[in-house]
Write a protein that holds these residues in place. Structure first.
Motif, PDB file in Angstrom:
ATOM      1  N   ASP A 198       0.981  -0.832   0.260  1.00 54.59           N
ATOM      2  CA  ASP A 198       0.102   0.066   0.270  1.00 54.59           C
ATOM      3  C   ASP A 198       0.687   1.318  -0.361  1.00 54.59           C
ATOM      4  O   ASP A 198       0.516   2.285  -0.224  1.00 54.59           O
ATOM      5  N   THR A 201       1.781   2.032  -3.172  1.00 58.35           N
ATOM      6  CA  THR A 201       0.266   2.309  -4.287  1.00 58.35           C
ATOM      7  C   THR A 201      -0.094   3.817  -3.851  1.00 58.35           C
ATOM      8  O   THR A 201      -0.484   5.146  -4.835  1.00 58.35           O
ATOM      9  N   PHE A 221      -5.926   0.252  -2.910  1.00 60.62           N
ATOM     10  CA  PHE A 221      -5.533   0.157  -0.939  1.00 60.62           C
ATOM     11  C   PHE A 221      -6.447  -1.459  -0.257  1.00 60.62           C
ATOM     12  O   PHE A 221      -7.774  -1.964  -0.521  1.00 60.62           O
ATOM     13  N   HIS A 222      -5.185  -2.165   0.399  1.00 58.24           N
ATOM     14  CA  HIS A 222      -5.966  -3.093   1.708  1.00 58.24           C
ATOM     15  C   HIS A 222      -5.554  -2.354   2.539  1.00 58.24           C
ATOM     16  O   HIS A 222      -7.071  -2.864   3.210  1.00 58.24           O
ATOM     17  N   SER A 227      -6.483   5.160   2.405  1.00 56.97           N
ATOM     18  CA  SER A 227      -7.555   5.543   1.262  1.00 56.97           C
ATOM     19  C   SER A 227      -8.062   7.224   1.643  1.00 56.97           C
ATOM     20  O   SER A 227      -7.944   8.039   0.677  1.00 56.97           O
TER      21      SER A 227
END
Length: 342
Positions: A198, A201, A221-222, A227
């Motif tokens: 993440d 990302t 996103f995990h 987020s």
């Protein structure tokens, strides 16, 4: 013997350093010496015309040998046998080999993602998650139907997983300017970021937002907290959280829900969820009128709208749809043309 060894060593060194410039110089020397030797041998029939002379050298060097022109004198035959044919064969083979090397290098650089991509208004996918990424690309190909190019940008050492179908770029980092320019980050219309980590990302999303703020930015996103962090810096970014746990819980309470969700997301068969924007120059229209229009003319079902304040699912029939509203609907295929109310 010493002279022969010296000649072999010199020839080996020259051939190892035979780059494009040296090859051109060697070709010019070969053509010049061939003309001089044939002229001295009395082969004026082969040398009096430049076009005939070049034609004869090409036919001879390529081993085609049509036989329409040939040396007529004894000296000319010796010149052709000892110099024109051996030298021409060697240069012809080296030239073909160099051309093949150039084409193979060009093809290999594209396969390994080392070449710059010259596309615009494309979908840029950052990250590689094996089968999940392949499935994502296949769905995008089905949706786009060649309307937009798809460019896959990865960090691992790998080859293009779909050569001939998508463009491919390999980078050292998703925040490296030179590498990302090769992927056309500044001209992409949509950027999808999906990595196993993440933090990668998040860094890639922030970089992409700064380089191309007009692009539609999507990030998976995990961890949902990241987020929120990205949204705080990039309000226009669309963050996709992991919904695997939610789908498990929903399927446990309402059996069959997982199949329904999969059907709504799949673009290959069955009814799928799509979106369309209400024309900016249109007039405000109640949901009831649009709901009837969608069902009667397109066999589609209106399920939600977004007027800029968030998604409203199953909106009331008397709710007004204003110009610029994003409308979500379910249909068998994407509808390209709507007959909007006047």
């Amino acid at each position: 013997m010493t002279i022969w060894l010296w000649v072999r060593r010199w020839a080996h060194q020259q051939f190892n350093q035979l780059n494009g410039r040296n090859l051109l110089m060697t070709l010019v020397i070969y053509v010049g010496l061939s003309w001089i030797l044939l002229e001295l041998a009395g082969e004026q029939d082969l040398t009096h015309s430049a076009s005939r002379f070049i034609y004869y050298l090409v036919v001879t060097a390529s081993t085609v040998g049509y036989g329409d022109f040939s040396p007529q004198t004894i000296a000319g035959q010796w010149v052709v046998s000892l110099f024109v044919i051996p030298g021409g064969l060697g240069l012809f083979a080296i030239g073909i080999g160099r051309l093949a090397t150039v084409f193979i290098s060009y093809w290999k650089s594209s396969l390994l993602g080392k070449r710059r991509i010259n596309v615009e208004n494309h979908i840029l996918v950052l990250g590689w998650n094996h089968q999940r990424t392949l499935h994502l690309i296949k769905m995008l190909q089905h949706e786009e139907r060649t309307r937009r190019h798809i460019v896959l940008c990865v960090r691992p050492e790998m080859e293009n997983p779909l050569p001939g179908e998508i463009d491919f770029v390999r980078v050292v980092s998703f925040t490296d300017t030179a590498s990302m320019d090769r992927a056309g980050i500044g001209s992409a219309s949509c950027i999808i970021i999906d990595n196993e980590e993440d933090d990668v990302t998040l860094a890639a999303a922030l970089y992409c937002a700064s380089r191309n703020p007009q692009a539609h930015l999507l990030a998976y996103f995990h961890d949902e907290t990241l987020s929120d962090l990205l949204k705080s810096h990039c309000p226009n970014a669309e963050c996709i959280p992991s919904v695997a746990v939610e789908m498990l819980a929903k399927a446990a309470v309402d059996p069959g829900s997982s199949g329904l969700h999969h059907e709504l997301l799949s673009t290959h068969h069955g009814m799928t969820q799509y979106a369309v924007r209400f024309p900016a120059n249109g007039v405000s229209t109640p949901i009831s009128q649009l709901f009837t229009l969608f069902k009667a003319e397109h066999d589609a079902t209106l399920i939600g709208i977004d007027r800029g304040d968030g998604i409203e699912l199953n909106p009331a029939l008397d709710l007004e749809v204003t110009p610029g509203t994003n409308i979500f609907y379910i249909a068998d295929e994407r509808i390209d043309q709507f007959n909007w109310p006047d």
